[in-house]
Design an enzyme around this catalytic site. Sequence first.
Site, PDB file in Angstrom:
ATOM      1  N   ASP A  51      23.587  11.942  18.402  1.00 35.66           N
ATOM      2  CA  ASP A  51      22.437  12.492  18.593  1.00 35.66           C
ATOM      3  C   ASP A  51      21.848  12.389  18.119  1.00 35.66           C
ATOM      4  O   ASP A  51      20.290  13.456  18.006  1.00 35.66           O
ATOM      5  CB  ASP A  51      23.281  13.712  18.403  1.00 35.66           C
ATOM      6  CG  ASP A  51      24.181  14.498  19.933  1.00 35.66           C
ATOM      7  OD1 ASP A  51      23.641  13.683  21.060  1.00 35.66           O
ATOM      8  OD2 ASP A  51      24.209  14.923  19.541  1.00 35.66           O
ATOM      9  N   HIS A  94       5.078  -2.666  -0.608  1.00 33.05           N
ATOM     10  CA  HIS A  94       5.474  -2.191   0.556  1.00 33.05           C
ATOM     11  C   HIS A  94       7.348  -1.295  -0.563  1.00 33.05           C
ATOM     12  O   HIS A  94       7.110  -1.682   0.717  1.00 33.05           O
ATOM     13  CB  HIS A  94       5.636  -2.423   1.741  1.00 33.05           C
ATOM     14  CG  HIS A  94       4.171  -2.455   2.155  1.00 33.05           C
ATOM     15  ND1 HIS A  94       4.298  -3.286   3.807  1.00 33.05           N
ATOM     16  CD2 HIS A  94       3.153  -2.291   1.805  1.00 33.05           C
ATOM     17  CE1 HIS A  94       2.702  -2.954   3.531  1.00 33.05           C
ATOM     18  NE2 HIS A  94       2.293  -2.774   2.926  1.00 33.05           N
ATOM     19  N   ASP A 117       1.258   5.230  -3.127  1.00 29.91           N
ATOM     20  CA  ASP A 117       0.524   4.941  -2.663  1.00 29.91           C
ATOM     21  C   ASP A 117       0.885   5.827  -1.558  1.00 29.91           C
ATOM     22  O   ASP A 117       2.470   5.877  -0.645  1.00 29.91           O
ATOM     23  CB  ASP A 117       1.091   3.903  -2.122  1.00 29.91           C
ATOM     24  CG  ASP A 117       0.038   3.177  -1.040  1.00 29.91           C
ATOM     25  OD1 ASP A 117      -0.876   4.263   0.031  1.00 29.91           O
ATOM     26  OD2 ASP A 117      -0.313   2.384   0.205  1.00 29.91           O
ATOM     27  N   ASP A 176      -4.901   7.571   3.265  1.00 36.54           N
ATOM     28  CA  ASP A 176      -4.438   6.914   2.658  1.00 36.54           C
ATOM     29  C   ASP A 176      -4.614   7.042   1.194  1.00 36.54           C
ATOM     30  O   ASP A 176      -5.988   6.019   1.158  1.00 36.54           O
ATOM     31  CB  ASP A 176      -4.285   4.945   3.354  1.00 36.54           C
ATOM     32  CG  ASP A 176      -4.046   3.973   3.456  1.00 36.54           C
ATOM     33  OD1 ASP A 176      -2.996   4.583   1.882  1.00 36.54           O
ATOM     34  OD2 ASP A 176      -3.846   2.989   4.094  1.00 36.54           O
ATOM     35  N   HIS A 202      -3.728  -8.907  -1.263  1.00 35.45           N
ATOM     36  CA  HIS A 202      -4.264  -8.475   0.054  1.00 35.45           C
ATOM     37  C   HIS A 202      -5.021  -8.486  -0.074  1.00 35.45           C
ATOM     38  O   HIS A 202      -6.195  -8.801  -1.030  1.00 35.45           O
ATOM     39  CB  HIS A 202      -3.410  -6.953   0.212  1.00 35.45           C
ATOM     40  CG  HIS A 202      -3.284  -5.378  -0.781  1.00 35.45           C
ATOM     41  ND1 HIS A 202      -4.573  -5.568  -1.442  1.00 35.45           N
ATOM     42  CD2 HIS A 202      -2.570  -5.738  -2.261  1.00 35.45           C
ATOM     43  CE1 HIS A 202      -4.692  -4.133  -2.452  1.00 35.45           C
ATOM     44  NE2 HIS A 202      -3.613  -4.626  -2.671  1.00 35.45           N
ATOM     45  N   HIS A 230      -8.607  -1.461   4.756  1.00 28.96           N
ATOM     46  CA  HIS A 230      -8.719  -1.700   6.909  1.00 28.96           C
ATOM     47  C   HIS A 230      -9.665  -0.249   7.179  1.00 28.96           C
ATOM     48  O   HIS A 230      -9.433   0.549   6.804  1.00 28.96           O
ATOM     49  CB  HIS A 230      -7.436  -1.854   6.738  1.00 28.96           C
ATOM     50  CG  HIS A 230      -6.525  -0.590   5.693  1.00 28.96           C
ATOM     51  ND1 HIS A 230      -6.223   0.784   6.289  1.00 28.96           N
ATOM     52  CD2 HIS A 230      -5.428  -0.657   5.044  1.00 28.96           C
ATOM     53  CE1 HIS A 230      -5.730   1.104   5.758  1.00 28.96           C
ATOM     54  NE2 HIS A 230      -5.171   1.000   4.843  1.00 28.96           N
ATOM     55  N   HIS A 257      -3.044   2.186   9.684  1.00 27.39           N
ATOM     56  CA  HIS A 257      -4.218   0.808   9.751  1.00 27.39           C
ATOM     57  C   HIS A 257      -4.918   0.669  10.995  1.00 27.39           C
ATOM     58  O   HIS A 257      -4.052   0.538  11.969  1.00 27.39           O
ATOM     59  CB  HIS A 257      -3.320  -0.734   9.826  1.00 27.39           C
ATOM     60  CG  HIS A 257      -2.634  -0.916   8.189  1.00 27.39           C
ATOM     61  ND1 HIS A 257      -1.829  -1.820   7.666  1.00 27.39           N
ATOM     62  CD2 HIS A 257      -2.766  -0.361   6.958  1.00 27.39           C
ATOM     63  CE1 HIS A 257      -1.605  -1.460   6.553  1.00 27.39           C
ATOM     64  NE2 HIS A 257      -2.548  -0.719   6.205  1.00 27.39           N
ATOM     65  N   TYR A 299      -1.806  -7.237 -10.176  1.00 25.83           N
ATOM     66  CA  TYR A 299       0.014  -6.925  -9.573  1.00 25.83           C
ATOM     67  C   TYR A 299       0.296  -7.816 -11.197  1.00 25.83           C
ATOM     68  O   TYR A 299      -0.052  -8.978 -10.180  1.00 25.83           O
ATOM     69  CB  TYR A 299       1.096  -6.989  -9.137  1.00 25.83           C
ATOM     70  CG  TYR A 299       0.330  -6.403  -7.684  1.00 25.83           C
ATOM     71  CD1 TYR A 299       0.403  -4.883  -7.499  1.00 25.83           C
ATOM     72  CD2 TYR A 299      -0.803  -6.552  -6.916  1.00 25.83           C
ATOM     73  CE1 TYR A 299      -0.352  -3.678  -6.056  1.00 25.83           C
ATOM     74  CE2 TYR A 299      -1.885  -5.675  -5.817  1.00 25.83           C
ATOM     75  CZ  TYR A 299      -1.330  -4.805  -5.254  1.00 25.83           C
ATOM     76  OH  TYR A 299      -1.723  -3.631  -4.640  1.00 25.83           O
ATOM     77  N   ARG A 310      -2.930   0.026  -8.873  1.00 26.59           N
ATOM     78  CA  ARG A 310      -3.788   0.007  -7.141  1.00 26.59           C
ATOM     79  C   ARG A 310      -4.888   1.240  -7.037  1.00 26.59           C
ATOM     80  O   ARG A 310      -3.760   1.890  -7.191  1.00 26.59           O
ATOM     81  CB  ARG A 310      -3.486  -0.237  -5.819  1.00 26.59           C
ATOM     82  CG  ARG A 310      -3.665  -0.458  -4.692  1.00 26.59           C
ATOM     83  CD  ARG A 310      -3.108  -1.324  -3.251  1.00 26.59           C
ATOM     84  NE  ARG A 310      -1.793   0.061  -3.051  1.00 26.59           N
ATOM     85  CZ  ARG A 310      -0.635  -0.855  -3.002  1.00 26.59           C
ATOM     86  NH1 ARG A 310      -0.124  -1.429  -3.485  1.00 26.59           N
ATOM     87  NH2 ARG A 310       0.248   0.698  -2.545  1.00 26.59           N
ATOM     88  N   GLU A 318      -6.694   3.101  -4.310  1.00 24.12           N
ATOM     89  CA  GLU A 318      -7.206   3.599  -2.781  1.00 24.12           C
ATOM     90  C   GLU A 318      -7.709   4.281  -3.041  1.00 24.12           C
ATOM     91  O   GLU A 318      -7.099   5.362  -2.834  1.00 24.12           O
ATOM     92  CB  GLU A 318      -6.256   2.613  -2.206  1.00 24.12           C
ATOM     93  CG  GLU A 318      -6.326   3.132  -0.676  1.00 24.12           C
ATOM     94  CD  GLU A 318      -4.922   2.638   0.201  1.00 24.12           C
ATOM     95  OE1 GLU A 318      -4.039   2.969   0.058  1.00 24.12           O
ATOM     96  OE2 GLU A 318      -6.086   2.205   0.981  1.00 24.12           O
TER      97      GLU A 318
HETATM   98  N1  GLY Z   1      -0.400   2.267   2.534  1.00 26.51           N
HETATM   99  C1  GLY Z   1      -0.906   1.917   3.445  1.00 26.51           C
HETATM  100  C2  GLY Z   1      -2.027   0.774   2.881  1.00 26.51           C
HETATM  101  O1  GLY Z   1      -2.555   1.159   2.297  1.00 26.51           O
HETATM  102  O2  GLY Z   1      -2.219  -0.085   3.616  1.00 26.51           O
HETATM  103 MN    MN Z   2      -4.798   1.328   2.725  1.00 27.28          MN
HETATM  104 MN    MN Z   3      -2.278   2.933   0.653  1.00 25.29          MN
END
Ligand code: GLY
Ligand code: MN
Ligand code: MN
Length: 441
Positions: A39, A243, A260, A271, A350, A354, A361, A388, A406, A408
């Site tokens: 359910d 991830h 993140d 983000d 990476h 984005h 994204h 990293y 990282r 961001e």
């Molecule tokens: N949180 C996914 C990215 O930073 O693209």
């Molecule tokens: Mn991102």
């Molecule tokens: Mn991110």
Amino acid sequence: MPTIPLSDYAERRATLLKQLAPNSIALFFAAPEIHLSADREATYCPDPDFYYLSGFKEPNAVLVFIPHRPEGEFVMFCQTRDPAAEQWVGRRSGIEGAVAVYGATQAFPIESLAQQLPELLTNRQKIYYAFGSKPAIDAQILTNVQQLRRKVRAGIEAPIEIINVESIVHEMRLIKSANEIAILHQAASISAQAHIRAMQVCQPGMNEYQLRAELDYTFLRNGCSGPAYGSIVGGGDNACILHYTENNRVLNDGDLVLIDAGGELHGYASDITRTFPINGRFSDEQKAIYDLVLKAQLAVIDMIKPGLIWNTMQDKIVEIFIEGLVELGILTGNIANLIQAQAHLPFYMHKSGHWLGLDTHDVGQYRLDNQWRPLQANMVLTVEPGLYISANTPHVDPKWYGIGVRIEDDVVVTKTGCLVLSADAPKTIDAIEALMAMSVH
Ligand code: GLY
Ligand code: MN
Ligand code: MN
């Protein structure tokens, strides 16, 4: 709290209609409901293109646009009002609401779509829809087209071209309106508070999921519907898994933790990534890597303005990283040769960031006519360099192991530069250490 007024959706529809060919029809299908097990249903998540054009959040609905149609250019199919169903699963707008609230010129029960679609497609030369994403929809449209082709001797014109409507709507979504930017800013500010709270409560011995709980609390407490994507809370070596979402390990004294995470507000994502020492003080090695990532991030943010070509941000990060890694003795060799050999890839695998919007994204091309595209005012993007160095990385002194950093931020391009929407989240070593020193440890 900023919102998108219904008049904005009407403007978006007018912009779309202007770009459709005469004698055409455009169709947008609501996202399916996702049944998980027994359910258990997934929380309903509207299709972003559908939502962008309507503000309508119910499943089992279709938007139809037919330019210059005398009976109206915007037709909706949706669920009808049904007191019994609404008692169990929630309110519906019904076809009355589709017209009165959501601006459709006509609305019909979703059950009548199959019967009405052939007629709507008749004499339309072009059909715009997001083909190739939902096989059942492709089958339905192609069946209808075949049926119409059989009737051409009766003087009916069958569609002769199918165009992916995403090529129009995704470019619209890429340039944000003032109201969208206000929401993205608010989402980023709430998310910055979540990162601050995580820094304030963090102590050695806690579990990653306990920091995740602080993030979720702050998102929900401040009006976000929840996280915009699976929050990443990675202590020590886990920060090197890009991830990582298990979020279930103990946070150890002496390690960094990478978070993140961003909240979703009115469908718009934030983000943000911050990395900080679990015990409140960076070690010398952690400082060296952190400062290198920050240097690259600030250099890119400093470059952002209309006209900047997308991939120059990545090139800048790679250049700064390779120079810095050579200075630290992690890489050896000639800088130009190392750049040419992409020697950064074991440590930075990476891209610079984005687009950001209704999707984390977000949609929109990165290249146009085979070239990386230039930035324009009111685009929103992330800037997220990272380094990293996971345990046992070959040819690296073990003193660097387990350091993953990282940083961001969410950035809107302005007429002359950019504005960092997530600026409330501290990111210099001094600011982070000062905040953590003031907190209860
Ligand atoms: N949180 C996914 C990215 O930073 O693209
Ligand atoms: Mn991102
Ligand atoms: Mn991110």
